[in-house]
Design a protein around this motif. Sequence first.
Motif, mmCIF file in Angstrom:
data_model
loop_
_atom_site.group_PDB
_atom_site.id
_atom_site.type_symbol
_atom_site.label_atom_id
_atom_site.label_comp_id
_atom_site.label_asym_id
_atom_site.label_seq_id
_atom_site.Cartn_x
_atom_site.Cartn_y
_atom_site.Cartn_z
ATOM 1 N N LEU A 169 34.727 47.798 42.420
ATOM 2 C CA LEU A 169 36.111 47.693 42.684
ATOM 3 C C LEU A 169 36.791 47.384 41.202
ATOM 4 C CD1 LEU A 169 36.010 45.265 45.768
ATOM 5 C CD2 LEU A 169 36.868 47.488 45.916
ATOM 6 N N ASN A 170 37.790 48.245 41.053
ATOM 7 C CA ASN A 170 38.796 47.876 39.567
ATOM 8 C C ASN A 170 40.282 47.825 40.140
ATOM 9 O OD1 ASN A 170 38.566 48.125 36.614
ATOM 10 N ND2 ASN A 170 40.339 48.930 37.168
ATOM 11 N N VAL A 196 41.831 34.972 39.949
ATOM 12 C CA VAL A 196 40.707 34.296 38.915
ATOM 13 C C VAL A 196 39.357 34.120 39.905
ATOM 14 C CG1 VAL A 196 39.907 32.337 37.843
ATOM 15 C CG2 VAL A 196 42.233 32.997 37.695
ATOM 16 N N GLU A 197 39.242 33.902 40.838
ATOM 17 C CA GLU A 197 38.229 33.755 41.730
ATOM 18 C C GLU A 197 37.671 35.117 41.866
ATOM 19 O OE1 GLU A 197 39.130 31.808 45.331
ATOM 20 O OE2 GLU A 197 39.604 29.758 44.648
ATOM 21 N N CYS A 198 38.447 36.228 42.564
ATOM 22 C CA CYS A 198 37.989 37.426 42.639
ATOM 23 C C CYS A 198 37.344 37.978 41.291
ATOM 24 C CB CYS A 198 39.134 38.268 43.246
ATOM 25 S SG CYS A 198 39.642 37.822 44.798
ATOM 26 N N ALA A 199 38.091 37.791 40.017
ATOM 27 C CA ALA A 199 37.439 38.388 38.815
ATOM 28 C C ALA A 199 36.211 38.058 38.674
ATOM 29 C CB ALA A 199 38.335 37.834 37.883
ATOM 30 N N LEU A 201 33.475 37.826 40.699
ATOM 31 C CA LEU A 201 32.816 38.597 41.592
ATOM 32 C C LEU A 201 32.035 39.853 40.497
ATOM 33 C CD1 LEU A 201 34.582 38.842 44.690
ATOM 34 C CD2 LEU A 201 32.742 37.537 44.304
ATOM 35 N N ARG A 202 30.854 39.994 40.421
ATOM 36 C CA ARG A 202 30.510 40.958 39.561
ATOM 37 C C ARG A 202 30.644 42.447 40.005
ATOM 38 N NH1 ARG A 202 25.717 39.042 42.108
ATOM 39 N NH2 ARG A 202 24.620 40.342 43.415
ATOM 40 N N ASN A 203 31.098 42.554 41.201
ATOM 41 C CA ASN A 203 31.518 44.000 41.147
ATOM 42 C C ASN A 203 33.020 44.385 41.274
ATOM 43 O OD1 ASN A 203 31.582 42.092 43.619
ATOM 44 N ND2 ASN A 203 32.043 43.984 44.991
ATOM 45 N N VAL A 204 33.864 43.135 40.853
ATOM 46 C CA VAL A 204 35.200 43.137 40.642
ATOM 47 C C VAL A 204 35.585 43.280 39.101
ATOM 48 C CG1 VAL A 204 37.270 42.256 41.304
ATOM 49 C CG2 VAL A 204 35.480 42.313 43.123
ATOM 50 N N PRO A 269 39.486 43.323 31.082
ATOM 51 C CA PRO A 269 39.121 42.329 32.121
ATOM 52 C C PRO A 269 39.189 40.858 31.714
ATOM 53 C CG PRO A 269 37.955 44.175 32.652
ATOM 54 C CD PRO A 269 38.373 44.443 31.206
ATOM 55 N N TRP A 270 38.796 40.794 30.605
ATOM 56 C CA TRP A 270 38.549 39.254 29.810
ATOM 57 C C TRP A 270 40.074 38.836 29.361
ATOM 58 C CZ3 TRP A 270 35.339 43.363 29.030
ATOM 59 C CH2 TRP A 270 34.003 43.164 29.804
ATOM 60 N N GLU A 271 40.578 39.655 28.763
ATOM 61 C CA GLU A 271 42.197 39.385 28.306
ATOM 62 C C GLU A 271 42.897 39.198 29.638
ATOM 63 O OE1 GLU A 271 42.377 42.032 24.344
ATOM 64 O OE2 GLU A 271 42.854 43.064 26.251
ATOM 65 N N SER A 272 42.843 39.755 30.608
ATOM 66 C CA SER A 272 43.469 39.631 31.611
ATOM 67 C C SER A 272 43.183 38.412 32.625
ATOM 68 C CB SER A 272 43.077 40.733 32.732
ATOM 69 O OG SER A 272 43.456 42.040 32.274
#
Length: 283
Positions: A169-170, A196-199, A201-204, A269-272
């Motif tokens: 998922l992206n 933040v919680e969803c981010a 997850l390793r597939n998100v 993703p990390w900046e987000s």
Amino acid sequence: MRKAGETDGRGVQDGEDGSASEVLRYFGRQLALFRTKAGLTQTELGRMTGYSESSVAAFEHARRIPQPDFVDRVDDLLRAEGILRAGKEFLELARYPPHFRNFARLEADAVSLYSYENQTFPGLLQTEEYARALFRVRVPPLGDEAIERFVAARIERREVLTREPLVLLNFVIEESVLRRPLGGTAVLKGQLERLVECAELRNVKIQVMPTRREEHAGMAGPLVLVETGEHRSLAYVEGQGQSTLISKPESVSVLSRRYGILRSQALTPWESVALVKRLVGEL
């Protein structure tokens, strides 16, 4: 050949021949017939299934959508031989607005899903409070029962996030969405924390598209790219209560390339996640 509800990218199609109310009325009448044949009252059937008399009455009169476990229980208890259970899929789809039901089937079977949103948080990432606030501002307004039905359905969709095997998922979300206090500051803060919680997850992967971008590949509006369990690539776009499910390879290819540019223009993703955490701290 296109499946029901799909288009070649030129038309608008919600793919529904009947309404949710018709599905509910049909199930309700079947339930009442089997209950009467078994010689049971609504109170007795409710007691046997763990539901109240009022709940059974609501199911029979198409005022509420029965839960899957109720359908399974009554099918066995009333010896319906699968007739009531056969309607379970259609009852589940009745939880969704008509224009979304075809895509709901695809989403449940997806192996990958890429989404771009510029108005709201993606449905799969929404909290219950945010979803409720979103449905409450619908125009024309929805009734309380419809709101709760749609909220419950939206929350159930979140199973896609952790379903095995994991779905890739992206999500690319406009920065303006992260700042809009829909439902109030507390609702927004809870929604950002959920992001933040969803981010984690390793597939998100979640990416934010900054407002101050001089180039933007998503000016044509929101879109979703989905790869089905049969490895078919489709695209889905919606707006103003209308939707288009696109299967034509050339059209899907254009949207796939567009999404690729969107990802490159958005924050990593990390900046987000860092930005989302900062916004949480400001509330």
